[in-house]
Design an enzyme around this catalytic site. Structure first.
Site, PDB file in Angstrom:
ATOM      1  CB  CYS A 101      -0.903  -0.013   1.232  1.00  0.00           C
ATOM      2  SG  CYS A 101      -2.048   1.384   1.353  1.00  0.00           S
TER       3      CYS A 101
ATOM      4  CE1 TYR B 211      -8.833   4.446   2.190  1.00  0.00           C
ATOM      5  CE2 TYR B 211      -6.493   4.828   2.529  1.00  0.00           C
ATOM      6  CZ  TYR B 211      -7.560   4.597   1.681  1.00  0.00           C
ATOM      7  OH  TYR B 211      -7.346   4.519   0.335  1.00  0.00           O
TER       8      TYR B 211
END
Length: 421
Positions: free
Chosen positions: A164, A244
């Site tokens: 990621c 997030y």
């Protein structure tokens, strides 16, 4: 060395190709295969990829194909960046959860589960074909939801590591704020994919001085603004959450915002149309500036670093990856996939020890890990009841009436991708 990119027709791909071209001393690629069923996109992306290599005098060969088995034959590493259902499915993932008052997002909540259900069976089929072609090949997964997809791969016995770009993006931002080279910073990065915290920012490696207190004291306002969270929250947490976490810490605020603006999927679809028009220009031989707005910043650097470490033992000795917990975080199952700093080499990724965390973090991680258990079960075995249980378990949902309605909507919008529906 042969590398294969599954989903090579993605508008992301020129970012990756640019990294391979610039960092060829780190990762000497002789053959790069871009495979994608969308022949029209693949032709445009492949043409630009060849021009990028030529501009930077890279001697490697770029091959484009829609034949997956031929693409992975003899590959040393296979990078996965596919999107089952395309931007149309993403638009649905971001839309129907809002009707129930839940976050509509492609990697978490109900939309994230829909993406996992569509994606896991496809990825496992690809991985089996990779294993038949070359059992020693590494699979690098950049396909969301990375944690669930990587867990599926590892449980099936594949040589896989998830990747990621959140950590490398934060590393670059912190380095700019501190006026140091990014390579000088080591992040104490811990959590699950898209559910992480920076608990330390160290100079010169994992044993270096922790400058996170200095970073927060001097730059908390800028960091908070970038995360779109209150400065006071960072002061109370004493750590830096990934952006997030805003879906959890400001859920209702985010839902109100999402209901009043165009979806990210719609924005990306428009951007992709413009990017593909740019890629069609035979004079273009570098990644366009617009690509930076598409997402995936620094993906190429992270991917090259990881592939180099796995294939040649070069690259950075410590990298943030998604890999098996194996006792690293004692409050999670051993087979959970965590996103942490790891020592990476030809034998794979071994997580570094993690210092104790606040229960505020560990509790949420345990909760989301339980959801991921149920989500993976639903992806592997199907069934409405399994989907319902996964949705009911998610901390962004958690009410049976919402879970019932979301299950109906998820199945209705994804029937063509669910063999059991």
């Amino acid at each position: 060395m042969k590398l294969t990119v599954v989903g090579g027709g993605s508008t992301y791909t020129p970012e990756l190709v640019d990294g391979f071209a610039r960092l060829r001393d780190t990762l000497p690629v002789e053959e790069l295969v871009l495979v994608d069923p969308a022949a029209d996109r693949l032709e445009l992306v492949g043409g630009l990829a060849r021009r990028i290599f030529a501009r930077q005098d890279h001697p490697g060969r770029i091959v484009t194909t829609s034949d997956l088995d031929a693409a992975v034959e003899g590959a040393d590493a296979v990078l996965l960046q596919l999107r089952v259902g395309g931007q149309a499915a993403r638009l649905q993932d971001e839309t129907w959860p809002l009707d129930c008052g839940c976050v509509g997002q492609e990697t978490t909540g109900a939309g994230g589960l829909a993406k996992a259900l569509r994606t896991v069976p496809v990825v496992l089929d690809i991985a089996e074909r990779v294993r038949r072609a070359n059992p020693r090949a590494w699979i690098i997964d950049f396909t969301n939801p990375v944690g669930i997809v990587t867990r599926a791969l590892l449980q099936a016995g594949h040589r896989a590591v998830g990747l990621c770009n959140v950590a490398i993006g934060l590393q670059r931002k912190f380095a700019a704020l501190l006026d140091v080279a990014p390579a000088e910073l080591h992040l104490d990065h811990v959590g699950l994919n898209h559910l992480t915290w920076e608990t330390g920012v160290r100079l010169h490696g994992p044993e270096g001085e922790d400058v996170l207190p200095r970073l927060l004291a001097g730059h908390a306002d800028a960091i908070a603004a970038d995360l779109r969270l209150p400065r006071a929250l960072l002061d109370r947490l004493g750590v830096v959450p990934s952006y997030y976490l805003r879906y959890y810490y400001a859920h209702d605020e985010v839902v109100r915002e999402l209901r009043t603006k165009p979806s990210r999927a719609a924005e990306v679809a428009a951007m992709e149309k413009e990017l593909l028009a740019l890629y069609a220009d035979p004079a273009l031989d570098e990644k366009p500036a617009l690509l930076a707005k598409r997402g995936g910043a620094f993906y190429s650097e992270a991917a090259v670093d990881l592939a180099a470490a796995l294939l040649t033992g070069s690259g950075s000795p410590y990298q943030v990856v998604n890999t098996r917990n194996a006792g690293t975080l004692p409050y999670l199952p051993d087979d959970a996939v965590i996103e942490v700093q790891a020592a990476v080499g030809p034998k794979g990724a071994s997580p570094l020890p993690v210092t104790s965390l606040d229960p505020l973090c560990t509790g949420l991680m345990a909760h989301v890990t339980a959801y991921e258990d149920l989500a993976l079960d639903a992806a592997l075995r199907g069934g409405r009841d399994r989907v319902f249980k996964a949705l009911l378990s998610h901390p962004l949902i958690g009410q049976y009436e919402y879970a019932e309605e979301l299950t109906d909507r998820l199945v209705a919008h994804n029937r063509e991708h669910l063999a059991w529906a």
